[in-house]
Design an enzyme around this catalytic site. Structure first.
Site, PDB file in Angstrom:
ATOM      1  N   ASP A 192     -24.412   9.427  -7.934  1.00 50.53           N
ATOM      2  CA  ASP A 192     -24.851   9.066  -9.277  1.00 50.53           C
ATOM      3  C   ASP A 192     -24.811   7.546  -9.420  1.00 50.53           C
ATOM      4  O   ASP A 192     -23.749   6.925  -9.238  1.00 50.53           O
ATOM      5  CB  ASP A 192     -23.921   9.723 -10.299  1.00 50.53           C
ATOM      6  CG  ASP A 192     -24.505   9.771 -11.696  1.00 50.53           C
ATOM      7  OD1 ASP A 192     -25.594   9.207 -11.898  1.00 50.53           O
ATOM      8  OD2 ASP A 192     -23.861  10.360 -12.579  1.00 50.53           O
ATOM      9  N   ASP A 207     -31.612   8.882 -11.370  1.00 51.92           N
ATOM     10  CA  ASP A 207     -30.384   8.194 -10.964  1.00 51.92           C
ATOM     11  C   ASP A 207     -29.328   9.083 -10.326  1.00 51.92           C
ATOM     12  O   ASP A 207     -28.237   8.589 -10.000  1.00 51.92           O
ATOM     13  CB  ASP A 207     -29.771   7.489 -12.180  1.00 51.92           C
ATOM     14  CG  ASP A 207     -29.283   8.469 -13.237  1.00 51.92           C
ATOM     15  OD1 ASP A 207     -30.019   9.425 -13.551  1.00 51.92           O
ATOM     16  OD2 ASP A 207     -28.161   8.289 -13.738  1.00 51.92           O
ATOM     17  N   GLU A 208     -29.596  10.350 -10.108  1.00 55.37           N
ATOM     18  CA  GLU A 208     -28.568  11.194  -9.495  1.00 55.37           C
ATOM     19  C   GLU A 208     -29.195  12.346  -8.728  1.00 55.37           C
ATOM     20  O   GLU A 208     -30.314  12.774  -8.996  1.00 55.37           O
ATOM     21  CB  GLU A 208     -27.596  11.726 -10.550  1.00 55.37           C
ATOM     22  CG  GLU A 208     -28.216  12.664 -11.562  1.00 55.37           C
ATOM     23  CD  GLU A 208     -27.194  13.281 -12.503  1.00 55.37           C
ATOM     24  OE1 GLU A 208     -26.134  13.748 -12.026  1.00 55.37           O
ATOM     25  OE2 GLU A 208     -27.457  13.313 -13.721  1.00 55.37           O
TER      26      GLU A 208
END
Length: 383
Positions: free
Chosen positions: A9, A103-104
């Protein structure tokens, strides 16, 4: 053999990109989002968080909490480009990458394409390569299941690495407040507290059947993860479940005619998004948020998939009037299409058409599922 699952993350992703690209922002409280009176925080830097600024917060509230807050407009093209760089790092180590957002992602490195056999060492390498190639930091969790890996990465933030072994897992989960269970939002947390359930240990003490009776599928899911039971595989090709568009108005709107006018550009953008993804859907949902921040939704399902602007607008306006137009001022309206199918699979919907029975307004909240977390097509705020 236990699997080796990573959850990686990026740290305060949008805000960190802005601080990377503008040295004047480094060390300052930064919020990425709209600066208008109805703007919303998409991401907050770690310097802003001690003031209580967080994603999904109205920007006006964020400014009151942090008078020195620097508001930066989002640059989604840049974020997508950086996300592609991060994804390229993941792909060096495994083909089993399940993105959750820009983002993850989850990674299964049980049988890695390169590097050491240790999931911990691979996580260390991935974090180092991300930092070297993007100048940004990422946190990572390593465990034998997705829930535990995601929990571990959250505990490692910012710029950390946490490993949860089978021996560690029971005590860790037992100590977690229910609010820290992935997918448990304020509404579900309140229902759990009303049942006297405050921690993972409390969840574990309940019979799974009783939890399911009280909370539906979400109760069954929480009973499983409280016992560290999570055998969900990392899915390299996630199936998109919905596509949606919503807009917050610069001033509250009232009345069916004004709201219908607002729906027209939303339907146009939604049709464009469906076309880009090559999908159509059978269920259309209208979302309304009142000036008092009360969220309701109305939905209908039709026999043949829909995707055109005209179809979406007609259904949205019909939903607006069923059971009746909202009487209170509205600050946000949105349309979502779910029950997706390939657009080439033969959708035909002639006009005029009769809508089937329409669902009335229902209170919005977390949706039960496995797990009750993000849904494809949702607006996602980076951590």
């Amino acid at each position: 053999m236990l699997r080796k699952i990573l959850h990686v993350d990026m740290d305060a992703f949008y805000a960190s990109v802005e601080q990377r690209d503008d040295p004047a922002l480094r060390g300052r409280p930064v919020a990425v989002g709209g600066s208008s009176g109805r703007g919303v925080v998409a991401a907050a830097s770690y310097e802003a968080r001690p003031f209580g600024v967080h994603s999904a917060m109205p920007m006006a509230w964020a400014r009151r909490r942090c008078p020195d807050l620097v508001v930066v407009p989002p640059r989604f093209a840049v974020y997508k480009a950086v996300s592609a760089q991060v994804r390229a790092v993941f792909d060096r180590y495994t083909d089993l990458v399940e993105p959750l957002s820009l983002d993850e992602a989850y990674l299964d490195v049980t049988e890695p394409l390169a590097g050491p056999a240790s999931g911990t060492l691979i996580a260390q390498r991935i974090r180092a390569e991300i930092h070297r190639e993007t100048g940004l930091t990422a946190s990572a969790g390593v465990s034998y299941g997705k829930f535990l890996a995601k929990t571990a990465s959250g505990l490692a933030k910012p710029d950390g690495l946490r490993v949860v072994t089978p021996d560690d897992a029971p005590a860790l989960v037992a100590s977690l407040p229910v609010e820290d269970f992935h997918g448990v939002g304020p509404a579900t947390a309140a229902r759990l507290h009303a049942l006297g359930i405050a921690t993972g240990a409390d969840l574990r003490a309940w019979d799974p059947d009783d939890l399911e009776a009280r909370l539906g599928k979400a109760g069954r899911w929480l009973a499983r993860v409280a016992r560290c039971q999570d055998d969900r595989p990392v899915r390299a090709h996630r199936v998109r479940k919905s596509v949606g568009v919503e807009r917050t108005f610069s001033h509250d709107e009232r009345g069916a005619q004004a709201l219908a006018a607002r729906l027209a550009p939303i339907a146009a953008e939604l049709a464009d998004r469906l076309a880009r993804h090559g999908v159509a859907g059978r269920t259309v949902t209208l979302k309304l948020k009142s000036a008092a921040f009360v969220i309701s939704s109305r939905s209908t399902t039709v026999p043949s998939p829909v995707a055109s602007q005209a179809e979406l607008l007609r259904m949205g306006v019909a939903l607006l009037h069923h059971p009746e137009p909202p009487g209170q001022p509205i600050r946000l309206i949105g349309l979502t299409v779910s029950g997706l199918v390939d657009a080439c699979s033969g959708r035909q919907l002639a006009f005029p058409f009769a809508l089937p029975a329409l669902a009335g307004p229902v209170s919005s909240g977390e949706l039960p599922g496995e797990p009750p977390g993000r849904r494809a097509g949702d607006v996602v705020s980076p951590n």
